[in-house]
Design an enzyme around this catalytic site. Structure first.
Site, PDB file in Angstrom:
ATOM      1  N   LYS A 125      24.752  38.751  76.118  1.00  0.00           N
ATOM      2  CA  LYS A 125      25.972  38.363  76.842  1.00  0.00           C
ATOM      3  C   LYS A 125      26.688  37.294  76.033  1.00  0.00           C
ATOM      4  O   LYS A 125      26.059  36.570  75.266  1.00  0.00           O
ATOM      5  CB  LYS A 125      25.607  37.774  78.209  1.00  0.00           C
ATOM      6  CG  LYS A 125      26.743  37.789  79.200  1.00  0.00           C
ATOM      7  CD  LYS A 125      26.782  39.108  79.925  1.00  0.00           C
ATOM      8  CE  LYS A 125      27.944  39.213  80.878  1.00  0.00           C
ATOM      9  NZ  LYS A 125      27.777  40.385  81.764  1.00  0.00           N
ATOM     10  N   ASP A 165      33.837  41.731  80.763  1.00  0.00           N
ATOM     11  CA  ASP A 165      33.232  41.148  81.968  1.00  0.00           C
ATOM     12  C   ASP A 165      34.386  40.396  82.625  1.00  0.00           C
ATOM     13  O   ASP A 165      35.561  40.704  82.348  1.00  0.00           O
ATOM     14  CB  ASP A 165      32.056  40.226  81.588  1.00  0.00           C
ATOM     15  CG  ASP A 165      31.163  39.887  82.790  1.00  0.00           C
ATOM     16  OD1 ASP A 165      30.314  40.714  83.144  1.00  0.00           O
ATOM     17  OD2 ASP A 165      31.319  38.801  83.385  1.00  0.00           O
TER      18      ASP A 165
HETATM   19  N1  GLU Z   1      29.833  43.161  81.910  1.00  0.00           N
HETATM   20  C1  GLU Z   1      29.250  44.368  82.393  1.00  0.00           C
HETATM   21  C2  GLU Z   1      27.890  44.060  82.973  1.00  0.00           C
HETATM   22  O1  GLU Z   1      27.676  42.995  83.509  1.00  0.00           O
HETATM   23  C3  GLU Z   1      29.276  45.485  81.382  1.00  0.00           C
HETATM   24  C4  GLU Z   1      28.531  45.227  80.107  1.00  0.00           C
HETATM   25  C5  GLU Z   1      28.728  46.295  79.041  1.00  0.00           C
HETATM   26  O2  GLU Z   1      29.379  47.281  79.289  1.00  0.00           O
HETATM   27  O3  GLU Z   1      28.179  46.075  77.946  1.00  0.00           O
HETATM   28  O4  GLU Z   1      26.996  44.866  82.982  1.00  0.00           O
END
Ligand code: GLU
Length: 445
Positions: A125, A165
């Site tokens: 992340k 996100d």
């Molecule tokens: N931000 C999204 C999550 O919390 C998607 C992450 C992604 O697609 O890599 O899963």
């Protein structure tokens, strides 16, 4: 033999002032502790110690110029948590609340979520304390360029694949991708959530919201119930809430609330027309971070400064941010007859609220299972990019549905309690954990 309390208090000592990370780790560790204690191989391989420490934390400075030609400085991060199952994968969050601790919680959650999808993706992340709120297009573009000018060094289609996100949608992904391409002179699947036509996947924008409704549909049918006619409270009004609203009305349910930092909208007629859903996208694009204009446009009630959990509903879908549904909210929902809580934001339900809902035998889906549809379709976008082709809408949708069904089955397998209650939280944590733990054992320290 491990004991949750002493393990977590040790973890807290090593990671001071990161309450969200400790909360997320506490939930997982307490759910998997028996599995670990029953498996000498996990103990020998020190899986708990290793899985709670990120492989790498990258922190950088983001310098950019605002519209008044003033230099601005923000923090930028990428937490590469665990790549036992595949390249690090997870979104970027641009929000004023972002800290290293909050990204560590999100990266940690992502490990197990990605594992549940069954696709080869590790957990990561990233993000910044930059908030797009009130910023112009030009400012957002310049910020994204500056952010990628640092981030590009650490990512790659087989290394680490960021996505969106909170605060990062198709627009931001476009600017970030444009800068990556300029530096690297290559078109690869280094980011997901791209726009259709230059590598994006059909259904990716809707995926998290669609996935959460598919999961809810499975949950309800297992309980001998159905989404048809259900009255639903949704929080948030961004991309995730939008997808959830669209799919809910397609499946015959009625969403009566959406919310923002300014309060919530109560639309008794249901947020069910394409016009209403499209207006949610306009609100997000306006960068104002307020939901009130919806109530003005569609002439319905706006309740300032409150959360939507006080509205009597059958189901609640927190779709905004961590810990947005607390113990008081949980009590109110239950006393109003709500039987289903589907955590669609990451860790949207506080630890105390979660305990209360489980004690009261409410059907509670954790975010890492219910919201996995977003990253699952990101995984499908990576597959399409690797093959240099596009799949049809039907193909992506049927794969998404299948993945959500499988995640539900994994939760059932690992989360069934003696009285027949399905503890989805525990089921998701154990199922997600085992795959990663096994891979870590097989790959050695
Ligand atoms: N931000 C999204 C999550 O919390 C998607 C992450 C992604 O697609 O890599 O899963």
């Amino acid at each position: 033999m491990y004991d949750t309390k002493s393990f977590i208090s040790e973890l807290e000592k090593r990671n001071p002032a990161q309450p969200e990370f400790i909360q997320a780790a506490g939930e997982v560790v307490s759910n998997v502790i028996d599995v670990v204690n029953d498996n000498p191989i996990y103990i020998k391989n020190k899986i708990l110690e290793r899985i709670t420490e990120p492989d790498r934390v990258i922190s950088f400075k983001v310098e950019w110029e605002d519209d008044n030609h003033e230099v601005q400085v923000n923090k930028g991060y990428r937490v590469q948590f665990n790549n036992a199952l595949g390249p690090y994968k997870g979104g970027l969050r641009f929000h004023s609340s972002v800290t290293l601790g909050s990204l560590k919680f999100l990266g940690f959650e992502q490990i197990f979520k990605n594992s549940l999808t069954g696709l080869p993706m590790g957990g990561g992340k990233g993000g910044s304390d930059f908030s797009p709120r009130g910023r112009s297009e030009g400012e957002i573009l310049r910020f994204c360029r500056a952010f990628m000018t640092e981030l590009y060094k650490y990512i790659g289609p087989d290394t680490d694949v960021p996505a969106g996100d909170i605060g990062v949608g198709a627009r931001e992904i476009g600017y970030l991708y444009g800068q990556y391409k300029k530096i690297m002179t290559e078109n690869t699947g280094v980011l997901t959530g791209k726009t259709l036509g230059w590598g994006g996947s059909l259904i990716r924008p809707e995926a998290t919201g669609f996935g959460t409704m598919y999961f809810a549909d499975e949950m309800l049918s297992y309980a001998g119930d159905s989404l048809k006619g259900k009255r639903i409270a949704v929080s948030g009004f961004g991309n995730v809430a939008w997808g959830a609203v669209l799919k809910a009305s397609e499946l015959g349910a009625k969403v009566v609330t959406i919310s923002g930092p300014d309060g919530y909208v109560l639309d008794e007629e249901g947020i069910s027309t394409p016009e209403k859903a499209a207006f949610m996208l306009q609100l997000r694009a306006s960068n104002n971070d307020i939901v009130r204009p919806y109530a003005e446009k569609f002439r319905c009630q706006f309740v300032p400064g409150k959360k939507p959990w006080e509205v009597p509903v059958d189901m609640a879908f927190p779709c905004a941010i961590q810990n947005e549904l607390d113990l008081e909210d949980a009590r109110q929902l239950v006393s109003n007859g709500c039987r289903y809580v589907v955590e669609t934001s990451n860790m949207g339900v506080s630890a105390a609220a979660m305990d209360y809902l489980i004690e009261n035998r409410i059907h509670l889906a954790p975010g890492k299972a219910a919201n996995a549809g977003g990253v699952a379709v990101s995984g499908l976008e990576m597959s399409q990019n690797a093959q240099h082709l596009y799949w049809t809408r039907e193909e992506v949708d049927s794969r998404l549905k299948h993945i959500m069904k499988e995640i539900h089955a994994s939760c059932l397998r690992e989360g069934m309690e003696d009285d027949g209650y399905v503890n989805y939280v525990k089921g998701a944590n154990i199922a997600g954990f085992k795959k990663v733990a096994d891979a870590m054992c097989q790959q050695g320290y």
